[in-house]
Design an enzyme around this catalytic site. Structure first.
Site, PDB file in Angstrom:
ATOM      1  N   ASP A  51      48.063  52.877 130.530  1.00  0.00           N
ATOM      2  CA  ASP A  51      48.789  52.085 129.525  1.00  0.00           C
ATOM      3  C   ASP A  51      48.271  50.645 129.492  1.00  0.00           C
ATOM      4  O   ASP A  51      48.160  50.046 128.417  1.00  0.00           O
ATOM      5  CB  ASP A  51      50.294  52.080 129.818  1.00  0.00           C
ATOM      6  CG  ASP A  51      51.009  53.206 129.088  1.00  0.00           C
ATOM      7  OD1 ASP A  51      50.309  54.118 128.607  1.00  0.00           O
ATOM      8  OD2 ASP A  51      52.247  53.198 129.003  1.00  0.00           O
ATOM      9  N   ASP A  84      49.335  56.607 135.228  1.00  0.00           N
ATOM     10  CA  ASP A  84      50.312  56.359 134.167  1.00  0.00           C
ATOM     11  C   ASP A  84      50.294  54.869 133.812  1.00  0.00           C
ATOM     12  O   ASP A  84      50.210  54.476 132.636  1.00  0.00           O
ATOM     13  CB  ASP A  84      51.702  56.769 134.684  1.00  0.00           C
ATOM     14  CG  ASP A  84      52.737  56.837 133.594  1.00  0.00           C
ATOM     15  OD1 ASP A  84      52.395  56.567 132.439  1.00  0.00           O
ATOM     16  OD2 ASP A  84      53.900  57.146 133.908  1.00  0.00           O
ATOM     17  N   TYR A 120      55.702  62.205 140.726  1.00  0.00           N
ATOM     18  CA  TYR A 120      56.599  62.652 139.655  1.00  0.00           C
ATOM     19  C   TYR A 120      57.121  64.066 139.904  1.00  0.00           C
ATOM     20  O   TYR A 120      58.163  64.450 139.384  1.00  0.00           O
ATOM     21  CB  TYR A 120      55.897  62.606 138.292  1.00  0.00           C
ATOM     22  CG  TYR A 120      55.554  61.212 137.821  1.00  0.00           C
ATOM     23  CD1 TYR A 120      56.133  60.096 138.400  1.00  0.00           C
ATOM     24  CD2 TYR A 120      54.652  61.011 136.787  1.00  0.00           C
ATOM     25  CE1 TYR A 120      55.824  58.821 137.996  1.00  0.00           C
ATOM     26  CE2 TYR A 120      54.340  59.731 136.360  1.00  0.00           C
ATOM     27  CZ  TYR A 120      54.917  58.642 136.965  1.00  0.00           C
ATOM     28  OH  TYR A 120      54.605  57.379 136.551  1.00  0.00           O
ATOM     29  N   ASP A 147      46.342  47.857 143.132  1.00  0.00           N
ATOM     30  CA  ASP A 147      46.744  46.500 142.714  1.00  0.00           C
ATOM     31  C   ASP A 147      45.541  45.702 142.254  1.00  0.00           C
ATOM     32  O   ASP A 147      45.586  44.987 141.239  1.00  0.00           O
ATOM     33  CB  ASP A 147      47.516  45.784 143.837  1.00  0.00           C
ATOM     34  CG  ASP A 147      46.967  46.063 145.228  1.00  0.00           C
ATOM     35  OD1 ASP A 147      46.043  46.895 145.355  1.00  0.00           O
ATOM     36  OD2 ASP A 147      47.445  45.450 146.189  1.00  0.00           O
ATOM     37  N   LYS A 153      45.685  53.795 147.095  1.00  0.00           N
ATOM     38  CA  LYS A 153      46.364  52.773 147.891  1.00  0.00           C
ATOM     39  C   LYS A 153      46.231  53.227 149.346  1.00  0.00           C
ATOM     40  O   LYS A 153      47.232  53.423 150.066  1.00  0.00           O
ATOM     41  CB  LYS A 153      47.831  52.678 147.413  1.00  0.00           C
ATOM     42  CG  LYS A 153      48.603  51.501 147.939  1.00  0.00           C
ATOM     43  CD  LYS A 153      48.153  50.159 147.394  1.00  0.00           C
ATOM     44  CE  LYS A 153      48.953  49.039 148.032  1.00  0.00           C
ATOM     45  NZ  LYS A 153      48.368  47.716 147.828  1.00  0.00           N
TER      46      LYS A 153
END
Ligand code: NAD
Length: 369
Positions: free
Chosen positions: A255, A251, A145, A227, A195
């Protein structure tokens, strides 16, 4: 000697002020019961600040926060301010600058589903007969980000857009220490999510987590690709204790965790800065959800996320762990007694439909016992 603390209260917009009233009532009772004081300075933020003084984060608000031990935040935003330029909008214009100003790099989001509320979770009930309790620790100020370069360009006659996922060892080290410290106070299991099979930044992430783990030998460390973590969270959320991950993955996973926990109205969050010598952090504490304009002003919002934000603040910034434990227990007791705000109410036998005020009252009654 009485212990004295100072906080800044930023109630904000929508349901923010409604749930904040209940949170501060609970804080009053905790202060009286456990023998400490919390001075509060209330300041403007978000849409309320835009309306009053023309900007979402007035200078006076930042100055008040500078003098405080912690910020207790409600929520900001709503349809009234959605047409402003992005940087002038309540969320972008207040939350991001506050995080930046205070270097709040660690976002802690507990995903707790109480056994009595497991029916509200989209996870199959037989998988979570006793609910679950996961803590997601997300790096908040680095990663893709904020990495540079980012932008757009023409390349071989095509339009190209790019972002940069970058992490330094020191950034990874500091977030991992927060996560290991949190794990030490829980079940001592930490799952690091990355990852590393594809991303260089994740390879460094994994190496660094392993290095930091040497300072926390009691914590059992595991690694999971993001994943797989997304799948395991819905398949067996009870297999996690604390999870630590970067900004982008955190993020999304936090959620997902909020979703499987049942209601946003139950979930607090903490954004923490550097740990002080005292072991405490400067932090900003707020519900995981937003200003819920669809139910604002009706007195029906669930105040629990805001009340549990107070408990996190007492634990991480004010060093009042006993009071924090008591608030957590009082929330559990109110739920066990059948009190349910609209977001939790199913009409089952034993449930009582409660307003925001009645839920606050039930928690206070339990806390006073
Ligand atoms: P939201 O979280 O406000 O609401 C999503 C749904 O959850 C709504 O149906 C709402 O009624 C429900 N909900 C949320 N909190 C609840 C509570 N305490 N009790 C009962 N139900 C609750 O998300 P949204 O609708 O996408 O956003 C609304 C506004 O909030 C937008 O302006 C957005 O920018 C802002 N927002 C602010 C923050 C923040 O202040 N940190 C975070 C997210 C969204």
């Amino acid at each position: 000697m009485t212990r004295n603390h100072n906080i800044t209260v930023l109630a904000g917009d929508g349901i923010g002020p409604e749930v904040m009233i209940q949170a501060l009532r609970v804080l009053d009772v905790a202060c009286a019961k456990f023998g400490f004081t919390v001075q509060r300075e209330r300041c403007l933020v978000g849409g309320a600040a835009i309306d009053a003084v023309g900007c979402p984060l007035p200078k006076e608000t930042v100055e008040a926060c500078d003098k405080a031990d912690a910020i207790l935040f409600g929520s900001v935003g709503g349809p009234k301010w959605e047409n402003l330029a992005p940087d002038e909008q309540p969320e972008r214009g207040a939350l991001l600058p506050l995080r930046k100003h205070f270097g709040l790099f660690a976002n802690l989001r507990p995903g707790v589903c109480l056994p009595e509320l497991s029916h509200a979770s989209p996870v199959k009930n037989e998988l979570i007969p006793n609910g679950f309790d996961v803590l997601c620790v997300r790096e908040l100020t680095g990663g893709i980000y904020f990495g540079t370069p980012k932008g757009r360009k023409e390349e071989n006659g095509d339009n190209v857009a790019f972002d940069t996922m970058v992490y330094s060892k020191s950034e990874i080290d500091r977030i991992c220490r927060v996560a290991f410290t949190a794990a030490m106070a829980r079940d001592k299991c930490l799952c690091s999510v990355d990852k590393a099979n594809v991303l260089q930044s994740s390879v460094l992430w994994r190496e660094t987590v392993i290095e930091v783990s040497k300072d926390f030998p009691e914590v059992e460390l595991s690694h999971m690709y993001v994943d797989n973590a997304a799948m395991q969270l819905v398949k067996q959320p009870t297999s996690f204790d604390v999870m630590v991950t970067g900004n982008l993955f955190g993020d999304i996973l936090s959620d997902e965790m909020a979703m499987i926990a049942g209601s946003l109205g139950m979930l607090p969050s903490a954004s923490l800065g550097q740990r002080k010598e005292s072991g405490l952090y400067f932090g900003m504490y707020e519900p995981s959800g937003g200003s819920a304009p669809d139910i604002a002003g009706q007195g029906i919002a669930n105040p629990i996320a805001q009340i549990l934000s107070v408990s996190m603040m007492l634990r991480y910034s004010l060093g009042e762990a006993e009071a924090a434990d008591a608030i957590d227990a009082a929330v559990n007791a109110a739920i066990a007694s059948g009190m349910r705000t609209g977001d939790l109410y199913t009409g089952e036998e034993g449930e009582t439909k409660a307003t925001t005020d009645e839920m606050g009252e039930a928690i206070i009654t339990a806390l006073q016992l």
